[in-house]
Design an enzyme around this catalytic site. Structure first.
Site, mmCIF file in Angstrom:
data_model
loop_
_atom_site.group_PDB
_atom_site.id
_atom_site.type_symbol
_atom_site.label_atom_id
_atom_site.label_comp_id
_atom_site.label_asym_id
_atom_site.label_seq_id
_atom_site.Cartn_x
_atom_site.Cartn_y
_atom_site.Cartn_z
ATOM 1 N N LYS A 78 0.847 -1.199 0.000
ATOM 2 C CA LYS A 78 0.000 0.000 0.000
ATOM 3 C C LYS A 78 0.881 1.247 0.000
ATOM 4 C CE LYS A 78 -3.934 1.929 2.609
ATOM 5 N NZ LYS A 78 -4.801 1.711 3.793
ATOM 6 N N SER A 153 -9.649 1.559 2.666
ATOM 7 C CA SER A 153 -8.784 2.327 1.792
ATOM 8 C C SER A 153 -7.702 1.493 1.099
ATOM 9 C CB SER A 153 -8.114 3.448 2.583
ATOM 10 O OG SER A 153 -7.298 2.917 3.608
ATOM 11 N N SER A 177 -9.740 -0.730 6.965
ATOM 12 C CA SER A 177 -9.158 -0.604 5.626
ATOM 13 C C SER A 177 -8.416 -1.822 5.083
ATOM 14 C CB SER A 177 -8.221 0.597 5.576
ATOM 15 O OG SER A 177 -8.981 1.737 5.337
HETATM 16 N N1 GLN Z 1 -12.985 3.705 5.935
HETATM 17 C C1 GLN Z 1 -12.432 4.181 7.166
HETATM 18 C C2 GLN Z 1 -12.134 5.650 7.082
HETATM 19 O O1 GLN Z 1 -12.413 6.207 6.067
HETATM 20 C C3 GLN Z 1 -11.261 3.380 7.541
HETATM 21 C C4 GLN Z 1 -10.028 3.810 6.887
HETATM 22 C C5 GLN Z 1 -8.853 3.022 7.316
HETATM 23 O O2 GLN Z 1 -8.962 2.007 8.000
HETATM 24 N N2 GLN Z 1 -7.697 3.520 6.935
HETATM 25 O O3 GLN Z 1 -11.665 6.251 8.013
#
Ligand code: GLN
Length: 479
Positions: A78, A153, A177
């Site tokens: 990532k 994400s 994420s």
């Molecule tokens: N979807 C969640 C957010 O937008 C989690 C994001 C993540 O775990 N980095 O904060």
């Protein structure tokens, strides 16, 4: 046999027996990326030196070197994790030209075990999102249906594993994420207990929640990667002083003696029928494998999203203060004085969702609102943590759906941040409590995958991998 379809466990075995060379493996994956990534858009950067690196691994083996755990295994990373001399953009204009001069600890450890970094994967900008649509560069597509999102994400990493454009990947999980995109792309995503994996070299989102973890084709591969990346690190003070076990030892085929809790709050009326059915099938399968299943309650579950979006944005607003045009990344060309330089840099460098988060986070921390929002959220966070502690007095693990729905269409939620935020409804509380959790595929709704989430007590990765591997094994043999 197609190399692309093999697991890490299997390929490592073939490399050990010299049935395949590192070069053959990497060539096959690089070709696949060239063929298919134009459609899926997983990669922000592909490592053009990987074939040379693979040759070097082969020469080392030819010279009598013994094969290491991940010898020749192409791994995707990532883009918020630093890899020396590859861009680390966080899918943001702010860091478009940032090339870190060092490897994150997890990357150092992967390389020490022979892994080769295939490339950096797309994500929501600075990891804020659940669909990969907030990337400043492009949207990644779901390999099961390219009109749908891969989740986020870590959507690029999930899609890369799901589309077989790498053998395994690293993601980061702050509120879901790793787990939500893994569920959307039909793969296994694991968020370790808080502090088990070093975050040195991870570009921080919310430091009391972030964890790096593996995204893989099966549970065994998740354990293999955990064996390599976990463990203490003096460069990350939040990393536990703890000797990680050999995670591969925990894999099982039955669930005898395991008590599974199923929280009523994780099956609300809004959840999609097909998701409910597949997860209930998995729960029945667990019973047939010898587990005792009981209904439990986690009464503060409903406050999770509100608490998460206060705590996470507060921490993010502070972590992102460093991107000011002075030390890293983008600097505006148009400014008359220092203040304007800061304002224009941040105004131009960050996308809409990032600005929204910084504003929310700054607001909940501002004097006058701190007690009403941030302090109160921290109190409710303790209640959420206590709910889990209570539940784990009675059960060993908790089973829930990974997500309330199957992958949604690209564009469907982009204009409605609140709807997007609700994608984390089953995952965010786990981060608030610092627990380990894994998602794994347990069936399909039409052609779209459905994921089960298994949550375990703090540092009880043994229970988690036991349960997940038995369920995986069951579905492998029945599907
Ligand atoms: N979807 C969640 C957010 O937008 C989690 C994001 C993540 O775990 N980095 O904060």
């Amino acid at each position: 046999m197609d190399i692309l379809s093999l697991t890490i466990g299997r390929i490592a075995d073939m490399v050990r027996k010299r049935e395949i060379s590192c070069l053959e493996i990497c060539e096959r994956f690089l070709d696949a990326v060239k063929e298919r990534d134009g459609e899926i858009n997983c990669y922000l950067h592909v490592n053009d030196k990987i074939l040379e690196e693979a040759k070097a691994s082969d020469s080392r083996l030819a010279g009598g070197g013994s094969p290491r755990a991940l010898e020749g295994v192409p791994v995707a990373v990532k883009d918020n994790i630093c890899v020396r001399q590859m861009p680390a953009t966080c899918a943001s204009r702010m860091l478009e030209n940032f090339v870190p001069p060092y490897d994150a600890t997890v990357i150092e450890r992967l390389r020490d075990q022979g892994a080769l970094i295939l490339g950096k994967t797309n994500m929501d900008e600075f990891a804020f999102g659940s669909s990969t649509e907030s990337s400043a560069f492009f949207t990644t597509r779901n390999p099961f249906d390219i009109t749908r999102v891969p989740g986020g994400s870590s959507g690029g990493s999930a899609a890369a594993v799901g589309a077989r454009l790498c053998m395994g990947a690293l993601g980061s999980d702050t509120g879901g994420s790793i787990r939500q995109p893994a569920a959307f792309c039909g793969i296994v995503g694991f968020k370790p207990s808080y502090g088990v994996v070093s975050r040195y070299g991870l570009i921080a989102f919310a430091s009391s929640l972030d964890q790096i973890g593996p995204m893989t084709r099966d549970v065994m591969d998740s354990c293999i990667i955990m064996n390599v990346i976990s463990g203490r690190d003096s460069r990350d003070s939040t990393c536990l002083d703890y000797d990680p076990p050999d995670y591969t030892r925990f894999l099982r085929e039955d669930l005898k003696g395991i008590r599974i809790g199923v929280p009523v709050e994780y099956f609300p009326s809004g959840i999609e029928d097909s998701v409910r059915e597949k997860v209930q099938d998995a729960i029945r399968a667990a019973e047939s494998l010898g587990a005792e299943v009981e209904e439990i309650s986690l009464p503060h579950t409903g406050y999770g999203i509100a608490v998460y979006y206060i705590v996470a944005t507060a921490e993010a607003s502070s972590n992102l203060a460093r991107f000011d045009g002075v030390k890293y990344g983008y600097r505006t060309p148009s400014h008359e004085n220092l203040l304007e330089m800061y304002m224009n840099t941040r105004g131009e460098g960050f996308g809409r969702e990032v600005k929204r988060r910084i504003m929310m986070g700054t607001y909940v921390l501002s004097s006058g609102y701190y007690d009403a929002y941030y302090r109160k959220a921290e109190k409710v966070r303790s209640l959420i943590r206590k709910d889990f502690e209570e539940a784990f007095r009675k059960v060993d693990v908790i089973f829930t759906p990974a997500t309330p729905e199957v992958p949604f269409r690209i564009g469907e939620k982009k204009a409605d941040p609140l709807k997007m935020y609700l994608s984390d409804i089953f995952t965010a509380n786990v981060n608030l409590a610092g627990l380990p959790a894994i998602t794994l595929p347990v069936g399909y709704s039409g052609k779209l995958p459905v994921g089960l989430q298994v949550i375990a007590p703090f540092l009880r990765e043994d229970m988690l991998f036991k349960s997940a591997s038995a369920i995986e094994n069951h579905f492998r043999h029945t599907s």
